[in-house]
Design an enzyme around this catalytic site. Structure first.
Site, PDB file in Angstrom:
ATOM      1  N   LYS A 196      10.135  29.157  48.458  1.00 47.29           N
ATOM      2  CA  LYS A 196      10.073  28.833  47.029  1.00 47.29           C
ATOM      3  C   LYS A 196       9.260  29.896  46.268  1.00 47.29           C
ATOM      4  O   LYS A 196       9.701  30.416  45.250  1.00 47.29           O
ATOM      5  CB  LYS A 196       9.424  27.450  46.870  1.00 47.29           C
ATOM      6  CG  LYS A 196       9.907  26.727  45.637  1.00 47.29           C
ATOM      7  CD  LYS A 196       9.594  25.262  45.680  1.00 47.29           C
ATOM      8  CE  LYS A 196       8.436  24.964  44.764  1.00 47.29           C
ATOM      9  NZ  LYS A 196       7.786  23.700  45.053  1.00 47.29           N
ATOM     10  N   LYS A 241      -2.760  29.184  47.324  1.00 41.52           N
ATOM     11  CA  LYS A 241      -3.695  29.860  48.216  1.00 41.52           C
ATOM     12  C   LYS A 241      -3.741  31.357  47.892  1.00 41.52           C
ATOM     13  O   LYS A 241      -2.764  31.910  47.400  1.00 41.52           O
ATOM     14  CB  LYS A 241      -3.311  29.610  49.675  1.00 41.52           C
ATOM     15  CG  LYS A 241      -2.371  30.625  50.270  1.00 41.52           C
ATOM     16  CD  LYS A 241      -2.339  30.517  51.775  1.00 41.52           C
ATOM     17  CE  LYS A 241      -1.422  31.584  52.357  1.00 41.52           C
ATOM     18  NZ  LYS A 241      -1.994  32.911  52.420  1.00 41.52           N
ATOM     19  N   LYS A 244      -1.550  37.734  49.822  1.00 39.49           N
ATOM     20  CA  LYS A 244      -1.229  39.128  49.515  1.00 39.49           C
ATOM     21  C   LYS A 244       0.007  39.227  48.644  1.00 39.49           C
ATOM     22  O   LYS A 244       0.076  40.038  47.731  1.00 39.49           O
ATOM     23  CB  LYS A 244      -0.923  39.882  50.815  1.00 39.49           C
ATOM     24  CG  LYS A 244      -2.089  40.091  51.717  1.00 39.49           C
ATOM     25  CD  LYS A 244      -1.627  40.962  52.880  1.00 39.49           C
ATOM     26  CE  LYS A 244      -1.975  40.384  54.215  1.00 39.49           C
ATOM     27  NZ  LYS A 244      -0.886  39.678  54.872  1.00 39.49           N
TER      28      LYS A 244
END
Ligand code: ATP
Ligand code: MG
Length: 353
Positions: free
Chosen positions: A118, A201, A204
């Site tokens: 997603k 969260k 990167k």
């Protein structure tokens, strides 16, 4: 029982403070405690390619960056086998056989993979390699007979899937693979460090990170821009601690002597939180406090990293040496797997002669 530990990071970017607090710090402590038999740390370039097929250069460049982050944080190649995933062909071979032990519907149900699909906007066009990365991760873990896998909370469903693969394999072909156990930091804020935007969260791929290599000014800027409580407008307003990124980071990074050093008018985090909730405590003050704490942690890492970066050949040497060692172990497991499955034709043939 032997204590064999394996962890990995994808070279999709430099490592961030979420990696540090969620996994890297614990790895270094474990390494230095000597309480383990074997410790493997893998740079998962093959896995990184599953959602970066068109961006090989990025993955390639970050192998060195991740290795620098490891060494700067204190991973020691004398004690820890640091290696590159694509250097270990047996991992790909294992993945291929494990694929037969997992159904498509089970893969699609994995909540971590679902969320990642997603976030990356893949929808129906998800690469097969990406959907199946939990299978290759099962290969990474089992190839080294790892029974302990320190990870952030986001990886729990993936380790659960690896455990299912191990059980299915052992049921079908006899007790061969070691059942791994995930180890997650006890503290919630450490097990899943939120990004500086407070949305998800720290990751990167999402660009919401404080990197271990960020300079002093950048760290401060990022902290000053952190999401706090949108209703806490005036200093005198009561503020919310829950969902407030600065407090999430204070929870994760505070040290026993942080107040004494940088904010002696408070005894502890509870007192600071209570004041914020009551009103009368401004965001700038808590942000500067966090800035002091993070700068203290990151300065020595950054300085060590800068020194190491001057000699990239040496870093690659470490990685290639680690990969050679890793190959020996993985090849041995591969042989065991083939024997268990009964596809070790050459060996059988030689034995009958
Ligand atoms: P990507 O966006 O490419 O997936 P990432 O930032 O999620 O990158 P990974 O390389 O996927 O990083 O994760 C490496 C390890 O660090 C895993 O064990 C993962 O659980 C842990 N980790 C990653 N992000 C966090 C975080 N925000 N908090 C705690 N642990 C984390
Ligand atoms: Mg990830």
């Amino acid at each position: 029982m032997k204590k064999i530990i394996l962890t990995a990071d994808r070279p999709t970017g430099k490592l961030h403070v979420g990696h540090y607090i969620g996994s890297l710090k614990a790895r270094v402590e474990l390494q230095n405690s000597g309480e383990f038999d074997e410790l493997y740390v893998m740079i998962a370039d093959s896995q990184a390619l599953t959602d970066n097929a068109g961006n090989v250069q990025k993955v390639r460049d970050h192998i060195l960056e991740v290795a620098l982050d490891y060494l700067a944080c204190g991973l020691d190649p004398e004690k820890t086998c640091i290696f590159i995933q694509s250097e270990i062909p047996a991992l790909t071979e294992m993945t291929f056989y494990y694929m037969n032990l997992v159904t498509l519907s089970r893969l699609k149900r994995n909540p971590t993979v679902k969320e990642e699909i997603k976030l990356r906007g893949f929808e129906e066009s998800v690469p097969v390699g990406f959907l199946t990365y939990p299978i290759s991760q099962a290969a990474d873990i089992t190839a080294f007979n790892a029974n302990i896998v320190p990870v952030g909370e986001d990886q729990l469903p993936v380790i659960e899937q690896a455990r299912e693969i191990v059980k299915t394999f052992n049921n079908l072909y006899g007790e061969t693979l070691v059942l791994p156990e995930a180890v997650v930091p006890k503290q919630k804020s450490q097990a899943r460090l939120v990004g500086i935007d407070g949305k998800g969260k720290m990751s990167k791929s999402l660009g919401n990170c404080i990197y271990l290599s960020d300079d002093e000014q950048t760290i401060k800027q990022k902290i000053m821009s952190m999401y706090t409580d949108p209703d806490h407008i005036k200093v005198s307003d009561p503020g919310k601690v829950e969902g407030n990124v600065v407090f999430a980071y204070l929870d994760a990074f505070i040290k026993p002597d942080s107040f004494e050093k940088y904010l002696p008018e408070y005894k502890n985090l509870e007192e600071l939180k209570a004041h914020y909730r009551r009103g009368g405590l401004g965001d700038v003050k808590i942000k500067l406090f966090l800035n002091n704490i993070l700068q203290e942690i990151l300065k020595p890492i950054r300085e060590k990293r800068e020194k190491l970066a001057q000699n990239p050949e040496k870093i690659y040497e470490i990685l290639f040496k680690g990969s050679e060692k890793a190959n020996l172990v993985a090849n041995k497991t591969m042989e065991k797997i083939k024997s268990a499955m009964g596809i070790n034709y050459r060996k059988d043939f030689a034995n009958k002669k």
